[in-house]
Design an enzyme around this catalytic site. Structure first.
Site, PDB file in Angstrom:
ATOM      1  N   HIS A  68      -9.513  -2.105  -2.867  1.00  0.00           N
ATOM      2  CA  HIS A  68      -8.337  -2.236  -3.720  1.00  0.00           C
ATOM      3  C   HIS A  68      -8.565  -3.248  -4.835  1.00  0.00           C
ATOM      4  O   HIS A  68      -9.185  -4.293  -4.612  1.00  0.00           O
ATOM      5  CB  HIS A  68      -7.126  -2.669  -2.896  1.00  0.00           C
ATOM      6  CG  HIS A  68      -6.672  -1.644  -1.905  1.00  0.00           C
ATOM      7  ND1 HIS A  68      -5.623  -1.857  -1.042  1.00  0.00           N
ATOM      8  CD2 HIS A  68      -7.125  -0.388  -1.645  1.00  0.00           C
ATOM      9  CE1 HIS A  68      -5.451  -0.785  -0.282  1.00  0.00           C
ATOM     10  NE2 HIS A  68      -6.356   0.114  -0.631  1.00  0.00           N
ATOM     11  N   ASP A  76       0.815  -1.213   0.000  1.00  0.00           N
ATOM     12  CA  ASP A  76       0.000   0.000   0.000  1.00  0.00           C
ATOM     13  C   ASP A  76       0.849   1.263   0.000  1.00  0.00           C
ATOM     14  O   ASP A  76       0.412   2.313  -0.474  1.00  0.00           O
ATOM     15  CB  ASP A  76      -0.925   0.014   1.222  1.00  0.00           C
ATOM     16  CG  ASP A  76      -2.056  -0.991   1.097  1.00  0.00           C
ATOM     17  OD1 ASP A  76      -2.315  -1.437  -0.033  1.00  0.00           O
ATOM     18  OD2 ASP A  76      -2.666  -1.332   2.125  1.00  0.00           O
ATOM     19  N   ASN A  91       0.904   7.651   3.774  1.00  0.00           N
ATOM     20  CA  ASN A  91       1.702   8.230   4.866  1.00  0.00           C
ATOM     21  C   ASN A  91       1.353   7.699   6.252  1.00  0.00           C
ATOM     22  O   ASN A  91       0.996   8.449   7.159  1.00  0.00           O
ATOM     23  CB  ASN A  91       1.584   9.760   4.851  1.00  0.00           C
ATOM     24  CG  ASN A  91       2.281  10.376   3.654  1.00  0.00           C
ATOM     25  OD1 ASN A  91       3.104   9.722   3.026  1.00  0.00           O
ATOM     26  ND2 ASN A  91       1.947  11.600   3.330  1.00  0.00           N
ATOM     27  N   ASP A 105      -6.428  -5.240  -6.025  1.00  0.00           N
ATOM     28  CA  ASP A 105      -5.729  -6.506  -5.789  1.00  0.00           C
ATOM     29  C   ASP A 105      -6.535  -7.472  -4.935  1.00  0.00           C
ATOM     30  O   ASP A 105      -6.105  -8.604  -4.694  1.00  0.00           O
ATOM     31  CB  ASP A 105      -4.339  -6.285  -5.181  1.00  0.00           C
ATOM     32  CG  ASP A 105      -4.359  -5.753  -3.743  1.00  0.00           C
ATOM     33  OD1 ASP A 105      -5.456  -5.402  -3.255  1.00  0.00           O
ATOM     34  OD2 ASP A 105      -3.274  -5.691  -3.125  1.00  0.00           O
ATOM     35  N   CYS A 158      -0.806  -7.749  -0.144  1.00  0.00           N
ATOM     36  CA  CYS A 158      -0.829  -6.484   0.601  1.00  0.00           C
ATOM     37  C   CYS A 158       0.411  -6.320   1.464  1.00  0.00           C
ATOM     38  O   CYS A 158       0.884  -5.193   1.681  1.00  0.00           O
ATOM     39  CB  CYS A 158      -2.059  -6.412   1.502  1.00  0.00           C
ATOM     40  SG  CYS A 158      -3.627  -6.689   0.664  1.00  0.00           S
ATOM     41  N   ASP A 212       6.044   6.667  -4.160  1.00  0.00           N
ATOM     42  CA  ASP A 212       5.594   6.667  -2.767  1.00  0.00           C
ATOM     43  C   ASP A 212       4.152   7.165  -2.716  1.00  0.00           C
ATOM     44  O   ASP A 212       3.854   8.278  -3.164  1.00  0.00           O
ATOM     45  CB  ASP A 212       6.510   7.579  -1.945  1.00  0.00           C
ATOM     46  CG  ASP A 212       6.247   7.499  -0.452  1.00  0.00           C
ATOM     47  OD1 ASP A 212       5.395   6.690  -0.042  1.00  0.00           O
ATOM     48  OD2 ASP A 212       6.881   8.263   0.299  1.00  0.00           O
ATOM     49  N   SER A 213       3.253   6.348  -2.177  1.00  0.00           N
ATOM     50  CA  SER A 213       1.837   6.721  -2.132  1.00  0.00           C
ATOM     51  C   SER A 213       1.608   7.820  -1.094  1.00  0.00           C
ATOM     52  O   SER A 213       2.417   8.011  -0.185  1.00  0.00           O
ATOM     53  CB  SER A 213       0.974   5.503  -1.790  1.00  0.00           C
ATOM     54  OG  SER A 213       0.985   5.280  -0.392  1.00  0.00           O
ATOM     55  N   LEU A 221      -3.389  -0.118  -7.063  1.00  0.00           N
ATOM     56  CA  LEU A 221      -2.658   0.251  -8.276  1.00  0.00           C
ATOM     57  C   LEU A 221      -1.979  -0.987  -8.830  1.00  0.00           C
ATOM     58  O   LEU A 221      -1.165  -1.607  -8.162  1.00  0.00           O
ATOM     59  CB  LEU A 221      -1.624   1.333  -7.947  1.00  0.00           C
ATOM     60  CG  LEU A 221      -0.649   1.743  -9.044  1.00  0.00           C
ATOM     61  CD1 LEU A 221      -1.385   2.341 -10.240  1.00  0.00           C
ATOM     62  CD2 LEU A 221       0.370   2.742  -8.487  1.00  0.00           C
TER      63      LEU A 221
END
Length: 663
Positions: free
Chosen positions: A472, A352, A375, A474, A645, A371-372, A412
């Site tokens: 998601h 993630d 955070n 996935d 994940c 980097d998503s 993604l």
């Protein structure tokens, strides 16, 4: 050819002009003409090419020694192909006549100094600069295309640096220079010419924020490289030494393509006559670059590194999971990278947090981690631990709101290369999850979607994932490599396939075989109980409709047929309006070549074997794949995640060169 300059001649005194090699100069023979003159004749030095430009429909070319009539629309064009050795060493003479056999009524003389000025880059995409390779001013996609490529210098080649190299206005090391694209300025001509002419390198204000250019002064130290263009540097008067024929520069990209940036930047050099006021530009040469896009790699690309986090929770550490990952990495012959707890701050969801991709130019390629904006505990890991020499970093932050679950990069993915009708996607298509079309549900943040679209080479496709609690892609799809001509299969979670399998097992007399058999922390559910559970059945039917909607979109947008899709048995249940996996979600697997790390489903055991595992083996192992089932129940599944994940994979780049695509 550059646009033609016009030179005016005079009968009273010689005219002096500078002619740039490879350009044409128009000589005006009509402005100052002797009284009574009817014809003219042009002659020139051996190194000057003199051409007459005219329309043969209206003008007849004189034969023999006949002169050109002045009253016709014929122009004199001169050009040179080599630089002068001395000032004014080339000559063009125009003689005017009243009649064919008369003596000349007068002469005009033009003295030329030829200078070779050319700004060149790797237009041919061969990894080195060649002079005047076709059209330098434009950039064209495809195998027959042209145009130079610029890498965003987003790695960190100096171990002592705190920021990516692009943040520095000075190359950080000699290795840093390898990330940059070479530029060669040819400036060959008499030294005296440059006493009253200057060369000016320039960039537009908008492009100056996206590219930085250094002047290579010929030394072996980074201090020999001076920034001359870039932020706050729009032009640079080039320093040319006596006798110098080539001046070298190098350029780095400062920004990836995005919603406000097409990826194209241009640089120009101008030859300027400094004697008159105002100064007169004589010639401009322009080159175009495209900034290399960030490219994702699908499951079909070979693995290089497998990333996983070491964490501890109420059930203890995930040491057994780490051991399973080590075994899987060993089988797949890829490196295992364990992110320790001190760096992940007990955040296990490394899929993630980041997505691995790469950038590539003909002269260099390196991986780049995206980097998503989620955070959480892992937020510092990619910047502090992955960013480094030849390993770049990029991110997109949310300025005015917090991240949603759909902004995590489990949402993604990217397909393998596909062809849809006559349209090829040689690098696959990016897949993201969002809300049902025209609804007001959750979507991935616009700033991330815009970035992905702007890369151009992997045409993002938005699927419907908002029906899931986590949301998601996935959670319901994956891709696995195969050795047949298709090269892959798409896996879809399938409640329909699971209910069908359980019904078959019931009819075979195994209705009392229980789901979750072997789990201490979960109550068992027999096949009979699950099939009789109206809520579980209706929830799974609802989920199947959601997956079927995506199935049709994927078939249409990826050019797939039913034979390209494998249904993996899986049940879901609804909590409120959103779905969760009823048992470990087997589609949420990590793919390492032919080795698949699949969440262990703890399905009904029949004749000593889990019937869900057996079904998946029967579906995938004939394709040459190896199914390795991994217990992730307590450490991942109960926290609404699975193997995929909790892992991440860096893969080899595509062999296909992105610039050969035609978006």
């Amino acid at each position: 050819m550059a646009p033609q300059r016009i030179v005016q001649l005079s009968l009273k005194k010689p005219t002096y002009a500078v002619c740039v090699v490879g350009t044409e100069m128009l000589v005006n023979v009509h402005r100052d003409v002797p009284r009574g003159a009817k014809t003219f004749r042009v002659s020139g030095s051996s190194k000057v090419e003199v051409l007459m430009a005219y329309d043969p429909r209206w003008v007849t070319e004189p034969t023999g020694k006949a002169h050109w009539p002045l009253d016709t629309n014929a122009d004199v064009v001169v050009s040179v192909d080599t630089a002068s050795k001395d000032l004014n060493d080339l000559k063009v003479k125009v003689s005017y006549f009243k009649q064919q056999e008369d003596d000349p009524l007068g002469h005009s003389v033009l003295y030329l100094t030829a200078v070779d000025v050319s700004l060149d880059v790797d237009t041919g995409r061969i990894g080195k600069v060649k002079r005047r390779q076709g059209d330098k001013k434009t950039w064209r996609w495809g195998p027959e295309g042209h145009g130079a490529i610029l890498l965003v210098n987003c790695d960190k080649d100096s171990h002592g640096a705190r920021e990516p190299d692009l943040k520095s206005s000075q190359p950080v090391s000699l290795d840093d220079l390898q990330d940059m694209s070479p530029i060669v300025l040819t400036c060959h001509g008499p030294d005296e010419l440059f006493d009253r002419h200057k060369l000016v390198l320039s960039v537009s204000l908008s492009d100056s924020r996206r590219v930085r250019v250094y002047h290579a002064r010929g030394g072996t130290s980074v201090s020999d490289y001076e920034q001359v263009l870039g932020p706050q540097h729009l032009s640079y008067r080039v320093e040319r030494q006596p006798g110098q024929r080539e001046i070298r520069f190098c350029a780095e990209g400062l920004a990836f393509p995005d919603v406000d940036f097409s990826g194209l930047v241009s640089l120009s050099v101008g030859l300027v006559d400094t004697a008159p006021l105002p100064e007169v530009p004589l010639f401009t040469d322009t080159v175009a670059f495209r900034v290399a896009p960030w490219i994702m790699t699908p499951n079909t690309q070979p693995p290089v590194e497998l990333y996983v986090c070491s964490v501890t929770d109420a059930h203890g550490s995930n040491e057994k999971f780490l051991d399973d990952m080590a075994y899987l990495a060993l089988k797949a012959n890829c490196k295992l990278v364990v992110c320790p707890r001190v760096e992940n701050r007990n955040d296990r969801w490394i899929q993630d947090e980041i997505e691995f991709g790469y950038v590539e130019a003909p002269h260099k390629s390196f991986p780049v981690v995206f980097d998503s904006p989620r955070n959480r505990g892992l937020k510092d890991f990619p910047y502090k631990k992955i960013l480094g020499p030849d390993f770049g970093y990029v991110t997109r932050e949310l300025l005015f709101s917090g991240a949603s679950s759909l902004d995590s990069f489990g949402n993604l993915d990217v397909s393998p290369p596909v062809t849809v009708g006559n349209t090829e996607y040689p690098l696959g298509r990016i897949l993201i999850g969002g809300s049902f079309p025209k609804s007001s549900g959750r979507r991935m943040a616009k700033v991330v979607r815009d970035f992905l679209v702007a890369q151009q080479v992997q045409a993002p496709l938005e699927l419907y994932s908002d029906w899931l609690s986590v949301g998601h892609v996935d959670e319901f799809l994956s891709f696995v490599p195969t050795s047949d001509p298709k090269g892959f299969r798409m896996l879809l979670a399938s409640p329909r396939a699971c209910l069908k399998l359980f019904q078959e097992k019931k009819e075979e007399g195994y209705g009392e075989a229980a789901q979750f058999d072997g789990l201490r922390h979960k109550a068992k559910r027999s096949i009979n109980e699950m099939l009789a559970d109206k809520h579980l059945r209706s929830d799974s039917i609802h989920v199947q409709k959601c997956i079927d909607w995506n199935r049709e979109v994927l078939k249409r947008e990826l050019g797939l047929v039913e034979g390209d899709i494998i249904d993996i048995p899986q049940l879901f249940f609804l909590k409120g309006a959103y779905a969760k996996a009823f048992f470990p979600d087997m589609v949420n697997m990590v793919v390492l070549g032919k080795y698949l790390g699949i969440p262990k489903p703890y399905g009904p055991v029949i004749n000593g074997r889990c019937c869900l595992e057996e079904q998946v083996r029967a579906l995938l192992e004939p394709l040459g794949l190896h199914c390795i089932f991994i217990d992730d129940y307590l450490s991942y599944h109960q926290l609404q995640g699975e193997v995929h994940c909790g892992t991440n994979v860096r893969r080899k780049p595509f062999a296909f060169k992105w610039w050969n695509a035609v978006p």
